[in-house]
Design an enzyme around this catalytic site. Structure first.
Site, short mmCIF file in Angstrom:
data_model
loop_
_atom_site.label_atom_id
_atom_site.label_comp_id
_atom_site.label_asym_id
_atom_site.label_seq_id
_atom_site.Cartn_x
_atom_site.Cartn_y
_atom_site.Cartn_z
N SER A 1 144.40 -34.24 25.82
CA SER A 1 144.13 -34.43 27.25
C SER A 1 145.16 -35.38 27.85
CB SER A 1 142.70 -34.96 27.43
OG SER A 1 142.32 -34.90 28.78
N ASN A 2 144.86 -35.97 29.00
CA ASN A 2 145.77 -36.92 29.65
C ASN A 2 144.95 -38.02 30.32
OD1 ASN A 2 145.16 -36.11 32.50
ND2 ASN A 2 145.91 -34.14 31.72
N TYR A 3 145.62 -38.97 30.94
CA TYR A 3 144.96 -40.17 31.47
C TYR A 3 144.33 -39.99 32.85
CZ TYR A 3 147.03 -42.96 27.71
OH TYR A 3 147.38 -43.48 26.50
N SER A 4 144.32 -38.80 33.40
CA SER A 4 143.75 -38.62 34.74
C SER A 4 142.30 -39.09 34.79
CB SER A 4 143.82 -37.14 35.14
OG SER A 4 143.11 -36.95 36.34
N ALA B 1 144.96 -32.84 36.92
CA ALA B 1 146.06 -32.95 35.94
C ALA B 1 145.76 -31.95 34.82
CB ALA B 1 146.16 -34.37 35.40
#
Ligand code: CTP
Ligand code: CA
Length: 224
Positions: A33-36, A100
Site C-alpha cells: 500500500s502507500n501512506y495516503s 492514491a
C-alpha cells in the site's frame, strides 16, 4: 446557515470523489500500500456536500469517518476501486480522483501465508493495475474530470503530462516531498494546472481550504 456553509454553487451536481490508498493483497496476512490518509479526498467530499452537491465517496481503507450525508462505497484494492468508480461514473457530473491508487499489485496473492525460507532474499513479481483516471478520460462526455498528481521531482512537467494524457479538465499538483504537503498531514501546498497552460499556485493551507479552492474552480468550469 447557508451563509456559514458557503455558496450552494454545486446544487444539482453529483460529485464522485475517490480517496485514500488501495491495498494489494500479497497473502492472507499482508498487503502492499502507500501512506495516503484519505484526508484530502474526505475534505473534498465534505466541502462538496456543504456546497449543495450529492456526493458519492469511493474510499480505500482509512481511519476517517465518512462525512454525514455522503454515500460511502468502501473498497480495498485498485481493481475494486475501478469497479465501484465505473459503476457510479454515469451518474456523476463531476469526478475528483484524490485516491492514491497502487500502480502495481502482486501478480499472485498467495493462498497461504508466505513462509520464511532459508533464503536471505525474496523476489516479488508485480503486475500493473488499471489506470482508473485514464479510463474515465476515455469515456468523459460532459463530465468535469479532476486528477491529482503526487510528485517528488519535476512537479509541473510530470503533472502537465498526466493532465494531457488522461484528458483532464484540471490537475492538482502536489509535491509530496515538501513538509506541510501530501500524505497524512492536515495541510497541503498545491498548484492547479489547466489544459490551456495556466498554472495557479496556492499557498500552504488546510486541506479543507484546498478543497474549497478546488471546488471554486470546478463550479466555474461547470458554469462555463
Ligand atoms: N490514478 C488512477 N488509477 C491508477 C493510478 C492513478 O486513477 N491506477 C489516478 C490518481 O487517483 C490520481 C492520478 O491518477 O488522480 C495521478 O496519480 P499519480 O500516482 O500521481 O500518477 P500515475 O499516473 O499513477 O503515474 P506515476 O505514479 O508513475 O507518477
Ligand atoms: Ca501512481
Amino acid at each position: 446557515t447557508q451563509a456559514l456553509l458557503g455558496p450552494a454553487d454545486l446544487a444539482g451536481e453529483t460529485v464522485l470523489v475517490t480517496a485514500g490508498p488501495t491495498r494489494e493483497e500479497l497473502d492472507p496476512v499482508r498487503y502492499l500500500s502507500n501512506y495516503s490518509s484519505g484526508k484530502m479526498g474526505y475534505a473534498i467530499a465534505a466541502a462538496a456536500r456543504n456546497r449543495g452537491a450529492r456526493v458519492i465517496l469511493v474510499s480505500g481503507p482509512t481511519c476517517l469517518d465518512a462525512p454525514c450525508g455522503v454515500e460511502l462505497h468502501q473498497v480495498v484494492s485498485a481493481r475494486q476501486m475501478r469497479e465501484a468508480v465505473l459503476a457510479q461514473a454515469a451518474s456523476a457530473s463531476i469526478i475528483i480522483k484524490a485516491a492514491a491508487v497502487a500502480d502495481y499489485r502482486p501478480a499472485q496473492a498467495a493462498a497461504q501465508k508466505i513462509k520464511k525460507t532459508g533464503a536471505e532474499a525474496l523476489t516479488l513479481t508485480l503486475e500493473k493495475n488499471p489506470d482508473i483516471l485514464a479510463e474515465l478520460g476515455r469515456i468523459k462526455e460532459q463530465r468535469i474530470l479532476v486528477g491529482f498528481a503526487a510528485e517528488t521531482a519535476d512537479l509541473l512537467a510530470n503533472a502537465r503530462k498526466k493532465l494531457t494524457e488522461k484528458g483532464l479538465d484540471m490537475i492538482v499538483a502536489n509535491d509530496v516531498s515538501q513538509p506541510g504537503a501530501g500524505f497524512d498531514v492536515d495541510t497541503n501546498i498545491v498548484r492547479l494546472l489547466y489544459p490551456d497552460g495556466r498554472v495557479e499556485e496556492l499557498p500552504q493551507m488546510s486541506k479543507d481550504e484546498v478543497a474549497h479552492r478546488l471546488l471554486d474552480r470546478v463550479a466555474g468550469l461547470r458554469k462555463a
